[in-house]
Write a protein that holds these residues in place. Structure first.
Motif, PDB file in Angstrom:
ATOM      1  N   LYS A  65      33.298  67.098 -57.519  1.00  0.00           N
ATOM      2  CA  LYS A  65      32.047  67.789 -57.872  1.00  0.00           C
ATOM      3  C   LYS A  65      30.911  67.332 -56.948  1.00  0.00           C
ATOM      4  CE  LYS A  65      32.846  69.028 -62.662  1.00  0.00           C
ATOM      5  NZ  LYS A  65      32.483  68.845 -64.059  1.00  0.00           N
ATOM      6  N   LEU A  66      30.943  66.039 -56.622  1.00  0.00           N
ATOM      7  CA  LEU A  66      29.926  65.491 -55.727  1.00  0.00           C
ATOM      8  C   LEU A  66      30.058  66.114 -54.335  1.00  0.00           C
ATOM      9  CD1 LEU A  66      27.750  63.271 -56.157  1.00  0.00           C
ATOM     10  CD2 LEU A  66      29.305  61.677 -55.051  1.00  0.00           C
ATOM     11  N   LYS A  67      31.304  66.253 -53.880  1.00  0.00           N
ATOM     12  CA  LYS A  67      31.562  66.849 -52.559  1.00  0.00           C
ATOM     13  C   LYS A  67      31.133  68.317 -52.531  1.00  0.00           C
ATOM     14  CE  LYS A  67      35.558  64.116 -51.105  1.00  0.00           C
ATOM     15  NZ  LYS A  67      37.024  64.134 -51.164  1.00  0.00           N
ATOM     16  N   GLY A  69      28.816  69.693 -54.150  1.00  0.00           N
ATOM     17  CA  GLY A  69      27.364  69.850 -54.228  1.00  0.00           C
ATOM     18  C   GLY A  69      26.963  70.685 -55.431  1.00  0.00           C
ATOM     19  N   GLY A  70      25.781  71.263 -55.395  1.00  0.00           N
ATOM     20  CA  GLY A  70      25.308  72.089 -56.509  1.00  0.00           C
ATOM     21  C   GLY A  70      24.574  71.265 -57.551  1.00  0.00           C
ATOM     22  N   ALA A  73      26.179  67.969 -59.059  1.00  0.00           N
ATOM     23  CA  ALA A  73      26.534  66.848 -58.170  1.00  0.00           C
ATOM     24  C   ALA A  73      25.729  65.596 -58.496  1.00  0.00           C
ATOM     25  CB  ALA A  73      26.313  67.266 -56.726  1.00  0.00           C
TER      26      ALA A  73
END
Lengths: 208, 253
Positions: A65-67, A69-70, A73
């Protein structure tokens, strides 16, 4: 055709170990009881290992989720940071150390308590929504009973109304308890059937 | 045995043997499809329709498996959730957004990955499987609910199926689902959760209806046979309770 030997082997392990644990519960033979205890202790150890795997899965989900983005993240970052900090604190200072208890008392507990607060609002919202979504005789009985029991409980605390208390007890301890027992009998039968299907190898949630 | 009384454990074993016997009898002796004898349950009819709609519209199906693990009464509802997950992953494997599962217990999370992979493989779509589609969302009831809410919000979910062991925290998941205007169907063995789902879910499974999910969603013949065995045993228990109540009224017990 691709032959999968893994599934029959897993099924055999599940069926044999399940049958030994079940028979060990019902029949008091030292060999069966001993095997049952061994299998149950293995299950406990495996559950602990599963917990570690589960936490790694949680970490992996949030790395993705971190990768990606949005909006989420940022929160995934906070979760991963908290996870690492808590892990380090508990490993270095111990589970019952002041630092670990501080995290529990001043971070974990208030956050969970705030969710309980939100829950009260969510329940109230669900009650209101109920009226405009699916009004039927059963829903009216459901809401009327809930209101009656709440009101009667409050009123019998403040006023001396033995008849109201008797009526409330009649609703909760005769009608409600009877219905509860009937539901629990049905649920128990369903749970036994589910367990037996796993034991007989008809349900194999482990075959992936 | 002690003093002529029957050992309670042996009664339990006899009950289990009777249960297995009835399941085997319904499985082997009935030639006609048992499925057509099932009464209509609106939640399952609506869910079957919604699987097709979700696949067509490229939306995701989400199964919340609760936090009951796989042991005891709480675990049984989680196992039902896994059966249904396997079934829907088979049906919705070709979707642009394959199904996802959230669990509040580690063993359940691992088994949810197994169930998803198995369903995809049966549909010859194993390439769709991602280990993160069966995820552990939190380890306490409220952290689990908090972890599920973003999944409901952000992953283009059109159907939320809550099948597992929940308590009052199910209201938070249900409320999050309602905000996204997705279909919510729920069932649990827990009475608090059942009462909350009755008010908050669009369709709910009352009591043992949860355990009929496999039979209604055509998970396998054994599910239907065990459902019929449950019905027979329910009648036996009903008669025993009536006789017991009659004997109590007559002053014999």
């Amino acid at each position: 055709m691709k032959l999968r030997l893994r599934t029959p082997a897993l099924s055999a392990i599940a069926i044999v170990s399940g049958a030994i644990v079940l028979l060990g519960y019902f029949i008091r033979i030292p060999l069966l009881s001993g095997l049952r205890s061994v299998f149950l202790s293995w299950a406990l150890i495996l559950s602990a290992i599963a917990l570690v795997v589960g936490v790694l899965n949680l970490f992996n989900v949030h790395i993705n989720k971190l990768k990606a983005g949005g909006e989420q993240a940022f929160f995934s970052g906070i979760l991963m940071f908290s996870l690492v900090v808590t892990f380090v604190v508990v490993v270095f200072f111990g589970l019952t150390s002041q630092a670990s208890l501080w995290i529990f008392n001043y971070l974990l507990l208030p956050v969970e308590a705030s969710l309980v607060g939100i829950l009260a609002i969510a329940l109230l919202y669900a009650l209101v929504r109920l009226f405009y979504r699916k009004l039927s005789l059963f829903y009216i009985i459901f809401v009327a009973t809930a209101f009656f029991v709440l009101a009667a409980t409050a009123m019998t605390v403040w006023f001396d109304l033995p008849e109201l208390g008797f009526l409330r007890d009649w609703v909760t301890q005769t009608w409600s308890l009877g219905g509860t027992r009937a539901i629990l009998i049905g649920v128990s039968l369903g749970a036994i059937a589910t367990g037996l299907r796993v034991l007989l190898g008809a349900d194999r949630p482990y075959e992936g | 045995m002690t003093g002529g009384a029957v050992e309670p454990n042996l009664i339990g074993l006899a009950f289990i043997i009777l249960f297995i016997g009835l399941m085997a009898a319904f499985l082997l002796l009935r030639k006609d499809p048992l499925q057509r004898h099932l009464r209509e349950i609106p939640a399952f009819a609506r869910f079957r329709r919604s699987i097709g709609l979700a696949v067509e519209s490229g939306m995701r199906l989400h199964v919340a498996l609760g936090n009951g693990g796989i042991q005891g009464l709480r675990g049984a509802s989680g196992l039902i959730g896994l059966s249904v997950l396997q079934r829907i992953s088979r049906s919705a494997a070709i979707s642009d957004r394959p199904p996802t599962a959230t669990s509040g217990e580690a063993v359940l999370a691992i088994l949810s990955q197994d169930s998803l992979r198995s369903g995809f493989r049966e549909a010859n779509a194993e390439y769709q499987f991602e280990p993160t589609s069966g995820q552990l969302s939190g380890l306490t009831p409220y952290s689990y609910a908090a972890g599920v809410m973003p999944t409901v919000h952000d992953e283009h979910v059109s159907v939320n199926l809550m099948l597992g062991s929940f308590d009052s925290e199910v209201a938070l998941i249900s409320e999050a689902a309602d905000r996204t205007e997705s279909l919510t169907i729920g069932g649990s063995e827990n009475l608090n959760a059942q009462a909350i789902l009755f008010a908050s879910a669009q369709e709910m499974l009352v009591g043992e209806e949860l355990f009929a999910a496999g039979a209604y969603l055509q998970t396998g013949k054994t599910h239907v046979a065990s459902l019929f065995a449950q019905d027979v045993l329910r009648w036996i228990i009903f008669v025993v309770i009536l006789i017991g109540a009659g004997l109590k009224l007559a002053g014999v017990l």
